[in-house]
Design a protein around this motif. Structure first.
Motif, PDB file in Angstrom:
ATOM      1  N   VAL A  69      53.009  39.411  32.040  1.00  0.00           N
ATOM      2  CA  VAL A  69      51.768  40.169  31.859  1.00  0.00           C
ATOM      3  C   VAL A  69      50.631  39.333  32.422  1.00  0.00           C
ATOM      4  CG1 VAL A  69      50.321  41.396  30.211  1.00  0.00           C
ATOM      5  CG2 VAL A  69      52.748  41.059  29.714  1.00  0.00           C
ATOM      6  N   GLN A  70      49.860  39.911  33.315  1.00  0.00           N
ATOM      7  CA  GLN A  70      48.819  39.141  34.003  1.00  0.00           C
ATOM      8  C   GLN A  70      47.534  39.927  34.094  1.00  0.00           C
ATOM      9  OE1 GLN A  70      49.823  37.865  37.999  1.00  0.00           O
ATOM     10  NE2 GLN A  70      48.489  36.085  37.827  1.00  0.00           N
ATOM     11  N   GLY A  71      46.403  39.204  34.001  1.00  0.00           N
ATOM     12  CA  GLY A  71      45.114  39.834  34.186  1.00  0.00           C
ATOM     13  C   GLY A  71      44.889  40.236  35.628  1.00  0.00           C
ATOM     14  N   ILE A  72      43.851  41.030  35.849  1.00  0.00           N
ATOM     15  CA  ILE A  72      43.538  41.567  37.170  1.00  0.00           C
ATOM     16  C   ILE A  72      42.298  40.873  37.728  1.00  0.00           C
ATOM     17  CG2 ILE A  72      42.973  43.631  38.482  1.00  0.00           C
ATOM     18  CD1 ILE A  72      45.743  43.664  37.197  1.00  0.00           C
ATOM     19  N   PHE A  73      42.418  40.325  38.913  1.00  0.00           N
ATOM     20  CA  PHE A  73      41.278  39.693  39.574  1.00  0.00           C
ATOM     21  C   PHE A  73      40.558  40.725  40.415  1.00  0.00           C
ATOM     22  CE2 PHE A  73      39.475  36.848  42.954  1.00  0.00           C
ATOM     23  CZ  PHE A  73      38.555  36.208  42.132  1.00  0.00           C
ATOM     24  N   ASP A  74      39.260  40.932  40.148  1.00  0.00           N
ATOM     25  CA  ASP A  74      38.522  41.970  40.861  1.00  0.00           C
ATOM     26  C   ASP A  74      37.730  41.428  42.049  1.00  0.00           C
ATOM     27  OD1 ASP A  74      36.387  40.646  39.733  1.00  0.00           O
ATOM     28  OD2 ASP A  74      35.462  42.410  38.824  1.00  0.00           O
ATOM     29  N   CYS A  78      38.251  37.738  36.209  1.00  0.00           N
ATOM     30  CA  CYS A  78      39.561  38.183  35.728  1.00  0.00           C
ATOM     31  C   CYS A  78      39.363  39.146  34.566  1.00  0.00           C
ATOM     32  CB  CYS A  78      40.398  36.984  35.270  1.00  0.00           C
ATOM     33  SG  CYS A  78      41.098  36.030  36.635  1.00  0.00           S
ATOM     34  N   ILE A  79      39.993  40.300  34.670  1.00  0.00           N
ATOM     35  CA  ILE A  79      39.810  41.371  33.692  1.00  0.00           C
ATOM     36  C   ILE A  79      41.082  41.522  32.866  1.00  0.00           C
ATOM     37  CG2 ILE A  79      39.112  43.761  33.373  1.00  0.00           C
ATOM     38  CD1 ILE A  79      37.086  41.963  34.909  1.00  0.00           C
ATOM     39  N   TYR A  80      40.922  41.529  31.541  1.00  0.00           N
ATOM     40  CA  TYR A  80      42.058  41.651  30.629  1.00  0.00           C
ATOM     41  C   TYR A  80      41.803  42.848  29.726  1.00  0.00           C
ATOM     42  CZ  TYR A  80      42.459  36.865  32.276  1.00  0.00           C
ATOM     43  OH  TYR A  80      42.536  35.741  33.079  1.00  0.00           O
ATOM     44  N   ASN A  81      42.472  43.959  30.055  1.00  0.00           N
ATOM     45  CA  ASN A  81      42.242  45.171  29.272  1.00  0.00           C
ATOM     46  C   ASN A  81      43.190  45.229  28.078  1.00  0.00           C
ATOM     47  OD1 ASN A  81      44.713  46.019  30.292  1.00  0.00           O
ATOM     48  ND2 ASN A  81      43.828  47.463  31.745  1.00  0.00           N
ATOM     49  N   ASP A  82      43.276  46.389  27.437  1.00  0.00           N
ATOM     50  CA  ASP A  82      44.055  46.499  26.209  1.00  0.00           C
ATOM     51  C   ASP A  82      45.560  46.559  26.454  1.00  0.00           C
ATOM     52  OD1 ASP A  82      44.189  49.041  27.262  1.00  0.00           O
ATOM     53  OD2 ASP A  82      43.187  50.028  25.590  1.00  0.00           O
ATOM     54  N   VAL A 105      34.366  34.877  35.442  1.00  0.00           N
ATOM     55  CA  VAL A 105      34.513  34.979  33.988  1.00  0.00           C
ATOM     56  C   VAL A 105      35.855  35.615  33.655  1.00  0.00           C
ATOM     57  CG1 VAL A 105      33.606  36.167  31.948  1.00  0.00           C
ATOM     58  CG2 VAL A 105      32.032  35.144  33.593  1.00  0.00           C
ATOM     59  N   HIS A 106      36.493  35.126  32.589  1.00  0.00           N
ATOM     60  CA  HIS A 106      37.644  35.804  31.999  1.00  0.00           C
ATOM     61  C   HIS A 106      37.097  36.807  30.983  1.00  0.00           C
ATOM     62  CE1 HIS A 106      40.619  32.994  33.699  1.00  0.00           C
ATOM     63  NE2 HIS A 106      39.756  32.032  33.408  1.00  0.00           N
ATOM     64  N   LEU A 107      37.246  38.099  31.252  1.00  0.00           N
ATOM     65  CA  LEU A 107      36.588  39.145  30.458  1.00  0.00           C
ATOM     66  C   LEU A 107      37.597  39.922  29.623  1.00  0.00           C
ATOM     67  CD1 LEU A 107      33.816  40.558  29.986  1.00  0.00           C
ATOM     68  CD2 LEU A 107      34.534  42.210  31.728  1.00  0.00           C
ATOM     69  N   PHE A 108      37.303  40.065  28.323  1.00  0.00           N
ATOM     70  CA  PHE A 108      38.216  40.723  27.385  1.00  0.00           C
ATOM     71  C   PHE A 108      37.548  41.934  26.741  1.00  0.00           C
ATOM     72  CE2 PHE A 108      39.540  36.388  27.758  1.00  0.00           C
ATOM     73  CZ  PHE A 108      40.920  36.427  27.712  1.00  0.00           C
ATOM     74  N   GLU A 109      38.301  43.033  26.704  1.00  0.00           N
ATOM     75  CA  GLU A 109      37.865  44.199  25.954  1.00  0.00           C
ATOM     76  C   GLU A 109      38.073  43.994  24.461  1.00  0.00           C
ATOM     77  OE1 GLU A 109      39.943  47.716  26.981  1.00  0.00           O
ATOM     78  OE2 GLU A 109      38.819  48.081  28.817  1.00  0.00           O
ATOM     79  N   GLN A 110      39.221  43.412  24.108  1.00  0.00           N
ATOM     80  CA  GLN A 110      39.620  43.377  22.707  1.00  0.00           C
ATOM     81  C   GLN A 110      40.081  41.983  22.295  1.00  0.00           C
ATOM     82  OE1 GLN A 110      42.073  46.618  21.353  1.00  0.00           O
ATOM     83  NE2 GLN A 110      41.210  48.053  22.829  1.00  0.00           N
ATOM     84  N   ALA A 111      40.778  41.914  21.171  1.00  0.00           N
ATOM     85  CA  ALA A 111      41.168  40.642  20.564  1.00  0.00           C
ATOM     86  C   ALA A 111      42.224  39.918  21.382  1.00  0.00           C
ATOM     87  CB  ALA A 111      41.688  40.897  19.149  1.00  0.00           C
ATOM     88  N   LEU A 141      35.141  32.324  28.853  1.00  0.00           N
ATOM     89  CA  LEU A 141      35.787  33.500  28.278  1.00  0.00           C
ATOM     90  C   LEU A 141      34.710  34.348  27.622  1.00  0.00           C
ATOM     91  CD1 LEU A 141      38.176  31.458  28.611  1.00  0.00           C
ATOM     92  CD2 LEU A 141      39.217  32.534  26.611  1.00  0.00           C
ATOM     93  N   ALA A 142      34.622  35.625  28.010  1.00  0.00           N
ATOM     94  CA  ALA A 142      33.586  36.526  27.510  1.00  0.00           C
ATOM     95  C   ALA A 142      34.228  37.751  26.871  1.00  0.00           C
ATOM     96  CB  ALA A 142      32.652  36.941  28.643  1.00  0.00           C
ATOM     97  N   PHE A 143      33.601  38.236  25.795  1.00  0.00           N
ATOM     98  CA  PHE A 143      34.196  39.298  24.978  1.00  0.00           C
ATOM     99  C   PHE A 143      33.198  40.438  24.796  1.00  0.00           C
ATOM    100  CE2 PHE A 143      36.240  35.336  24.130  1.00  0.00           C
ATOM    101  CZ  PHE A 143      37.588  35.648  24.002  1.00  0.00           C
ATOM    102  N   GLN A 144      33.765  41.670  24.660  1.00  0.00           N
ATOM    103  CA  GLN A 144      32.928  42.852  24.747  1.00  0.00           C
ATOM    104  C   GLN A 144      32.647  43.568  23.441  1.00  0.00           C
ATOM    105  OE1 GLN A 144      34.717  45.252  28.018  1.00  0.00           O
ATOM    106  NE2 GLN A 144      32.733  44.899  28.947  1.00  0.00           N
ATOM    107  N   SER A 145      33.198  43.134  22.325  1.00  0.00           N
ATOM    108  CA  SER A 145      32.939  43.874  21.088  1.00  0.00           C
ATOM    109  C   SER A 145      33.085  42.980  19.877  1.00  0.00           C
ATOM    110  CB  SER A 145      33.910  45.055  20.955  1.00  0.00           C
ATOM    111  OG  SER A 145      35.175  44.612  20.494  1.00  0.00           O
ATOM    112  N   GLY A 146      32.566  43.458  18.742  1.00  0.00           N
ATOM    113  CA  GLY A 146      32.676  42.735  17.487  1.00  0.00           C
ATOM    114  C   GLY A 146      34.087  42.632  16.972  1.00  0.00           C
ATOM    115  N   GLU A 147      34.999  43.453  17.490  1.00  0.00           N
ATOM    116  CA  GLU A 147      36.408  43.380  17.116  1.00  0.00           C
ATOM    117  C   GLU A 147      37.168  42.380  17.989  1.00  0.00           C
ATOM    118  OE1 GLU A 147      37.567  45.090  14.474  1.00  0.00           O
ATOM    119  OE2 GLU A 147      35.519  45.825  14.217  1.00  0.00           O
TER     120      GLU A 147
END
Length: 534
Positions: A69-74, A78-82, A105-111, A141-147
């Motif tokens: 399982v690997q993140g996507i480089f745009d 690097c984008i890490y979706n759910d 940035v390593h970007l995360f939608e979720q936990a 590492l950057a995160f997008q929500s309180g969860e």
């Protein structure tokens, strides 16, 4: 902003043949679909043959039952979706996040959940050697929500060790214009923070539960389990790192069931936390629930609640701890106060027993700069210390500062805090506050009933109480003015403490004005300047 809306992009693969120097170079881009409607849990790495592949950064990956399982480089981040990480995905193999060139940035939608979590009374076995989350120097590492949290399970480890030149950053996605679609900017509670669950001793379990390996304490905020019988356990280390805009709440349990910037749940002394700057968190900067983890060279600025919260029988140590309360300007121009207690000091959360007594740390070289404001979080005042719940401690070389205050004091001792106040010892410390003690100047009950709190703090002349108009801080506002004629006591050189942890010093407070070339001085200076601009 949903990542699936940002990056529903298909790259059309094409073969490009470049003729040069008598040979052909083929470049074949990989087709990646990063929408959350597509299962991209198995992702083959980009294939290139020759040529400049600087645009093909290898995002983090891990092995799962279904493959890699690997993140996507745009092209920049690097984008890490759910499909990569979420509150339902536990990563059980090692994973590494490297620095991305050009401020990527390593970007995360979720936990981001590292290791398996479970309750040992329900058949779960804590892995002896769980996975390790490694974050390399310079990574963000950057995160997008309180969860969105980082959770390290029992048996797993975090090794997030930056350097002075390349610190690691854990932050809000809104700190970057390209992810801040609403234009709100980064603020407290933008993401959930870091939770580390250890196998250490907490008074939230009984001796019988520890002996039977059935200690399973549910963490605050987002439920996971911690606790055991080993205060020397290691959950890894975090060094040279910034943790900004984290914490959120209330969560499942309602008010008070909140997330901190960094939560150390029964984390053992084998773990290390050093050179951290925690800024603008929703709840506490660092909260300890038992264990024996140590902390060193820590700056906490503008956190809404407590900068440090000790509880549940923590038996650790700390040196060089700088706290500063201030204000934050919101988008609508409203200015809000940040900071409740510099130190929320709780002795007992569950119940003391032969295996675990009240919280009893040794702390040295502390500076706490408070205000006269009430925190926007709970309307409670900015204070240096709150002592509660039979807390014990030995405190050396502390400097407490509060100027021009009419509504708040520096130290609060609750009725429960009075019960073992004779086991709280200030040594070689200075209090320079507009008002010294909340509520009363005399102990009402406990072993010190009838004694003045001033004589308790002064500890037979070891420490002293000054007024708020003295020059105890240097012109920069954070370092100790070591030439101050107002201070008549000397620092404790700490030679009587454990030399394997405590460094010898010749000054009171967290930072010396004679130490301007040191890494620690520069770390605090950078942190204070950053807070002033935010």
């Amino acid at each position: 902003m949903k990542l699936s809306d940002l990056f529903k992009v298909s790259l059309v693969a094409s073969a490009v043949t470049l003729a040069a120097c008598g040979g052909d170079i083929e470049i074949t881009p990989t087709v990646n679909d990063n929408s959350t409607n597509t299962d991209n849990s198995v992702n083959n790495s980009n294939n290139t043959s020759g040529g400049d592949n600087s645009d093909d950064f290898e995002c983090a990956s891990y092995e799962s039952d279904s493959g890699t399982v690997q993140g996507i480089f745009d092209g920049r981040d690097c984008i890490y979706n759910d499909s990569f990480a979420s509150k339902t995905i536990e990563i059980t193999s090692n994973i590494t996040f490297s620095e991305i060139p050009d401020d990527g940035v390593h970007l995360f939608e979720q936990a981001l959940l590292i290791g398996e979590d479970g309750n040992t009374t329900e058949g779960f076995e804590i892995p002896a050697n769980g996975p390790t989350l490694t974050v390399e120097p310079g990574a963000t590492l950057a995160f997008q929500s309180g969860e969105a949290i980082i959770r390290i399970a029992r048996g797993a480890k975090i090794q997030a060790n930056g350097t002075e030149e390349k610190p690691i950053t854990f932050t809000s996605a809104n700190a970057f214009d390209r992810f801040d679609s609403a234009g709100e900017g980064a603020r407290y509670a933008d993401w959930g923070g870091i939770i580390i669950n250890g196998n250490g001793i907490t008074d939230q379990c009984t001796d019988a539960e520890r002996d039977a390996s059935t200690c399973n304490v549910a963490s605050e905020g987002i439920t996971s389990y911690f606790g055991g019988d080993d205060n020397t356990d290691s959950s890894g280390s975090i060094k040279w790192a910034k943790i900004w805009y984290a914490g959120s709440g209330p969560k499942v349990g309602g008010e008070g069931d909140d997330l901190n910037s960094l939560t150390l749940n029964a984390v053992g002394s084998g773990s290390e936390f050093e050179y951290l700057h925690i800024h603008q968190g929703f709840d506490d900067g660092i909260e300890f629930f038992g264990g024996a983890a140590t902390i060193k060279h820590i700056v906490v600025t503008d956190t809404q609640d407590d900068s440090f919260d000790f509880d549940a029988g923590w038996q650790g140590a700390g040196q060089f701890l700088y706290v500063q309360h201030g204000t934050v300007t919101l988008n609508d121009g409203t200015v809000v106060n940040m900071g409740n207690n510099g130190f929320e000091s709780d002795g007992v959360k569950g119940e003391s027993s032969p295996q675990v007594g009240p919280t009893n740390p040794t702390l040295a070289n502390i500076t706490i700069v408070t205000t006269d404001g009430n925190s926007v979080r709970d309307d409670d005042p900015s204070q240096a210390y709150k002592f509660d719940d039979e807390f014990n401690a030995s405190i050396y070389n502390a400097l407490l500062v509060k100027k021009n205050a009419v509504n708040s004091s520096c130290i609060q001792v609750t009725s429960d805090g009075e019960k073992q106040a004779d086991n709280i010892m200030f040594n070689n410390s200075v209090m320079a506050c507009s008002s010294n003690f909340t509520d009363t100047d005399t102990f009402a009950a406990g072993p010190l009933a009838g004694q003045t709190k001033a004589s308790w703090f002064e500890n037979s002349g070891s420490s002293e109480i000054l007024t708020d108009d003295v020059s105890v801080l240097a012109e920069n506002g954070f370092a100790t003015n070591t030439a101050s004629a107002d201070v008549s006591i000397n620092a404790n050189d700490l030679s009587g403490l454990d030399s394997s942890f405590f460094e010898s010093v010749d000054y009171i407070g967290a930072v010396s004005d004679q130490d301007t070339s040191s890494s620690w001085y520069k770390w605090v200076e950078t942190a204070v300047n950053a807070a002033a601009q935010d």
